[in-house]
Design an enzyme around this catalytic site. Sequence first.
Site, short mmCIF file in Angstrom:
data_model
loop_
_atom_site.label_atom_id
_atom_site.label_comp_id
_atom_site.label_asym_id
_atom_site.label_seq_id
_atom_site.Cartn_x
_atom_site.Cartn_y
_atom_site.Cartn_z
N CYS A 91 0.84 -1.19 0.00
CA CYS A 91 0.00 0.00 0.00
C CYS A 91 0.88 1.25 0.00
O CYS A 91 0.64 2.18 0.74
CB CYS A 91 -0.98 -0.02 1.16
N GLY A 92 1.89 1.23 -0.83
CA GLY A 92 2.72 2.41 -1.01
C GLY A 92 3.46 2.77 0.26
O GLY A 92 3.93 1.91 0.99
#
Lengths: 292, 136
Positions: A91-92
């Site tokens: 998720c980045g």
Amino acid sequence: MANLKDLRNRIASVTSTQKITKAMKMVSASKLKRAQDAAEAARPYAERMENVLSSIASSMKGQTGGPALLAGTGSDQKQLVIVATSERGLCGGFNTNIVKAAKAKIKALIEDGKEVTIITIGKKGASVLKREYEDKMVQHFDMSHVKNLAFDDALPIASRLIEMYEAGDYDVCTLFFAKFINVLTQEVTPLQLIPASISDEGGADLGIACYEYEPDENEILEDLLPRNVGVQLFRALLENAASEQGSRMTAMDNATRNAGEMIDDLRTTYNRSRQAVITNELIEIISGAEAL
Amino acid sequence: MADKLHFELVSPAKLLKSADVDMVVVPGTEGDFGVLPAHAPVVSTLRTGVIEVHDGGESEKLLVVGGFAEVNSAGLTILAELATPINEVDKAGYEAELKNLTEDVQDAKDDEAKARAEKARDKVASILEVLEREAA
């Protein structure tokens, strides 16, 4: 130059990666919608709670004493840091950012000579923090079984926090989570849970109304403050969930786009080398025919 | 002066109800009290009990567990941890939970676990008590 078969394999593998990232993006887009709705739906409760609390608190301002959850223990030597992260990766920068902010705070506190303990929620943050601060981590809350966060999921954490507070395990408790601003922006926010941080603004506009309290202020506060810890925690976790999905959506969108670019590049190379092979074969045939 | 009372029922998860009604009976810790329009500002904690919402001759009953009520010039706001219309309450579910929790109390190894289990049991027991009373 890589041969044609290798190129074909790579195109196939990147294409399937792209399919995965695309699917993940769409899944998190729909989850984001739900998480956002949940975060918005929780807002009225938290706001009302804050209003009432701050109006009671402001009416009690002059008095000394009062419940410890509001007034504090009078010391800030023992600090508890709660780090709320996600259960899943990909998720980045979501988890990294939260952990980074928390680490900076922990470091500053240690340099100030404070005693620091850490509680983690979500395994992604826990695994990173474990490398550096394993001796300071006292508890971990696993949220992997939780699909849609409900108030009942936040309650056990809150009651554990209050238990620890009453046992004198810490004086100040700060929660690190990512506040959801929009899909592209999430802001890591430290929130002081205990003692309750109450803004004066809410009290001012309610201060005009002169409330009757039933039972008296002190008892209401004693009932309200533990509840407030739960509500704040619940709210933070909801924001965190929305941020996680937002962050994942952006990350997966980027990944999908990168995969697309990569496929284009590979395809160009593939076509070029295919043509080069054909040209080569032709040259060989023609020059063979000429030699006859 | 408004002749209707603005009533809001909020749980941590969402805004459950927002309506203008005639009267609401609130189960306060120190006794039930009815709130009519233009009630004096009050903050009161709630016990496990039943909220009665009266509007136009009809009344609606909701089970609430824990929370507090606030009355101000804007109306009545009830913040409840749990609120369900009384006819939708899953009584059998609570009964099963009570049984479970009673076993938990017996199985509890140390005092701390026992105290926690007892607290949970009492909460469910009080919900059932309210339901019994309503059914009678």
